[in-house]
Scaffold this motif. Structure first.
Motif, PDB file in Angstrom:
ATOM      1  N   UNK A 142       0.862  -1.172   0.000  1.00  0.00           N
ATOM      2  CA  UNK A 142       0.000   0.000   0.000  1.00  0.00           C
ATOM      3  C   UNK A 142       0.901   1.225   0.000  1.00  0.00           C
ATOM      4  N   UNK A 143       0.464   2.301  -0.637  1.00  0.00           N
ATOM      5  CA  UNK A 143       1.264   3.505  -0.748  1.00  0.00           C
ATOM      6  C   UNK A 143       0.846   4.509   0.314  1.00  0.00           C
ATOM      7  N   UNK A 144       1.814   5.040   1.041  1.00  0.00           N
ATOM      8  CA  UNK A 144       1.589   6.132   1.990  1.00  0.00           C
ATOM      9  C   UNK A 144       2.238   7.377   1.393  1.00  0.00           C
ATOM     10  N   UNK A 145       1.447   8.419   1.164  1.00  0.00           N
ATOM     11  CA  UNK A 145       1.954   9.637   0.527  1.00  0.00           C
ATOM     12  C   UNK A 145       1.407  10.845   1.264  1.00  0.00           C
ATOM     13  N   UNK A 146       2.275  11.554   1.964  1.00  0.00           N
ATOM     14  CA  UNK A 146       1.902  12.781   2.655  1.00  0.00           C
ATOM     15  C   UNK A 146       2.810  13.904   2.165  1.00  0.00           C
ATOM     16  N   UNK A 147       2.678  15.082   2.775  1.00  0.00           N
ATOM     17  CA  UNK A 147       3.521  16.205   2.386  1.00  0.00           C
ATOM     18  C   UNK A 147       4.986  15.983   2.746  1.00  0.00           C
ATOM     19  N   UNK A 148       5.240  15.109   3.727  1.00  0.00           N
ATOM     20  CA  UNK A 148       6.608  14.948   4.221  1.00  0.00           C
ATOM     21  C   UNK A 148       7.189  13.552   4.017  1.00  0.00           C
ATOM     22  N   UNK A 149       6.392  12.601   3.562  1.00  0.00           N
ATOM     23  CA  UNK A 149       6.940  11.257   3.361  1.00  0.00           C
ATOM     24  C   UNK A 149       6.154  10.521   2.290  1.00  0.00           C
ATOM     25  N   UNK A 179      22.999   8.914   4.640  1.00  0.00           N
ATOM     26  CA  UNK A 179      24.146   9.601   5.243  1.00  0.00           C
ATOM     27  C   UNK A 179      23.762  10.899   5.945  1.00  0.00           C
ATOM     28  N   UNK A 180      22.873  11.690   5.331  1.00  0.00           N
ATOM     29  CA  UNK A 180      22.459  12.938   5.961  1.00  0.00           C
ATOM     30  C   UNK A 180      21.697  12.711   7.256  1.00  0.00           C
ATOM     31  N   UNK A 181      20.853  11.678   7.281  1.00  0.00           N
ATOM     32  CA  UNK A 181      20.110  11.359   8.502  1.00  0.00           C
ATOM     33  C   UNK A 181      21.051  10.909   9.613  1.00  0.00           C
ATOM     34  N   UNK A 182      22.019  10.074   9.265  1.00  0.00           N
ATOM     35  CA  UNK A 182      22.957   9.592  10.272  1.00  0.00           C
ATOM     36  C   UNK A 182      23.769  10.751  10.853  1.00  0.00           C
ATOM     37  N   UNK A 202      15.605  23.168   9.844  1.00  0.00           N
ATOM     38  CA  UNK A 202      14.149  22.990   9.883  1.00  0.00           C
ATOM     39  C   UNK A 202      13.688  21.913   8.908  1.00  0.00           C
ATOM     40  N   UNK A 203      14.347  21.820   7.745  1.00  0.00           N
ATOM     41  CA  UNK A 203      13.887  20.840   6.759  1.00  0.00           C
ATOM     42  C   UNK A 203      14.219  19.406   7.166  1.00  0.00           C
ATOM     43  N   UNK A 204      15.153  19.225   8.109  1.00  0.00           N
ATOM     44  CA  UNK A 204      15.505  17.886   8.564  1.00  0.00           C
ATOM     45  C   UNK A 204      14.510  17.337   9.577  1.00  0.00           C
ATOM     46  N   UNK A 205      13.832  18.215  10.310  1.00  0.00           N
ATOM     47  CA  UNK A 205      13.005  17.773  11.429  1.00  0.00           C
ATOM     48  C   UNK A 205      11.883  16.831  10.999  1.00  0.00           C
ATOM     49  N   UNK A 206      11.036  17.189   9.995  1.00  0.00           N
ATOM     50  CA  UNK A 206       9.957  16.254   9.630  1.00  0.00           C
ATOM     51  C   UNK A 206      10.486  14.930   9.087  1.00  0.00           C
ATOM     52  N   UNK A 207      11.638  14.943   8.420  1.00  0.00           N
ATOM     53  CA  UNK A 207      12.171  13.695   7.872  1.00  0.00           C
ATOM     54  C   UNK A 207      12.660  12.782   8.994  1.00  0.00           C
ATOM     55  N   UNK A 208      13.364  13.351   9.971  1.00  0.00           N
ATOM     56  CA  UNK A 208      13.830  12.543  11.088  1.00  0.00           C
ATOM     57  C   UNK A 208      12.661  12.062  11.940  1.00  0.00           C
ATOM     58  N   UNK A 209      11.634  12.901  12.079  1.00  0.00           N
ATOM     59  CA  UNK A 209      10.458  12.496  12.855  1.00  0.00           C
ATOM     60  C   UNK A 209       9.739  11.342  12.186  1.00  0.00           C
ATOM     61  N   UNK A 210       9.636  11.380  10.856  1.00  0.00           N
ATOM     62  CA  UNK A 210       8.968  10.298  10.136  1.00  0.00           C
ATOM     63  C   UNK A 210       9.735   8.989  10.245  1.00  0.00           C
TER      64      UNK A 210
END
Length: 263
Positions: A142-149, A179-182, A202-210
């Motif tokens: 199933x596909x999950x598609x939001x504004x951030x993931x 690499x950027x997340x690590x 700021x742009x890293x926060x939603x990606x790390x939270x997801x």
């Protein structure tokens, strides 16, 4: 859509036929209606199964149709034969997106569009088509598609809670870091351990939270309790009942020097 996958009746002078399945998929992705297709070809879509052939459609109309479907004229035609596979460059956008998500796992939509060299609009159209295809074909994906993931997940109720938990505890669930997340997580751990103010972009926060790398509670970004547990800095993971029931998440002690090792 009312198109069918029938081939022209036997006895034709050419073995080449329209790939109606591919034509239907491209039309759905490009949001072309039956009326649009009939206007482009001069043939009602209800008659495509018998009347839409390379002989009945002039070359000019074929190229016009291909442009409207954002593909090549050759990709709309198929040669009968065993084990014929479409060229990779002619795969539909939904298929390319599916392949990319199998490679990338969870990713930010902007990053995926950039990697595929697509516009955000093309990615959105492909995601819509892929989500519908997965539902209609009974795929386990199933596909999950939001504004951030955007990522693939398992269809609900295929695995029991016990089966999922067994996979989680055995370490077989996807958890690789970019690499950027690590680098961002390591910097966050360092700042937290030293009692410094986190300086995540700021742009890293939603990606790390997801990715479940940030604590879901609190005003300032902090490492997720599961990350601290994995590093031996917390007594229980966040998924434990006592941790999820409102108990404060353990934090690394600020300015705690490492214990001296053997000399």
């Amino acid at each position: 859509m009312t198109l069918t996958d029938q081939t022209p009746p036997p006895g034709g002078t050419s073995a080449v036929a329209f790939d109606l399945k591919f034509l239907r998929e491209r039309a759905a992705q490009c949001r072309l209606t039956d009326e649009d297709l009939a206007a482009l070809t001069g043939i009602p879509t209800t008659d495509f199964g018998t009347r839409l052939t390379p002989h009945t459609l002039p070359a000019a109309a074929l190229f016009t149709l291909a442009r409207a479907l954002n593909t090549s004229a050759e990709s709309l035609l198929r040669q009968p034969g065993p084990a014929r596979r479409p060229a990779p460059g002619l795969a539909g956008h939904a298929t390319v997106l599916h392949a990319a998500l199998l490679e990338a796992d969870r990713i930010h939509p902007d990053d995926l569009a950039s990697a595929l060299e697509w516009t955000p609009h093309r990615l959105k159209r492909a995601a819509t088509a892929l989500a519908a295809h997965l539902e209609q074909t009974g795929s386990p994906h199933r596909l999950v598609h939001t504004d951030t993931t955007i990522h693939l997940t398992c269809a609900p109720d295929l695995l029991t809670g016990k089966q999922r938990q067994n996979l989680h505890h055995a370490g077989h669930t996807a958890a690789s870091l970019a690499p950027g997340e690590a680098a961002a997580l390591a910097r966050l751990l360092h700042h937290t351990a030293r009692g410094l103010t986190p300086d995540l972009p700021a742009e890293q926060i939603p990606r790390l939270a997801n990715r479940r790398l940030l604590d879901p509670v609190g005003e300032q970004p902090a490492p997720h309790p599961d990350v601290l547990f994995a590093l031996g800095l917390a007594a229980v993971p966040f998924t434990q009942p006592e941790a999820a029931a409102g108990h404060p998440s353990p934090r690394p002690a600020a300015d705690t020097p490492p214990s001296p090792g053997p000399r």
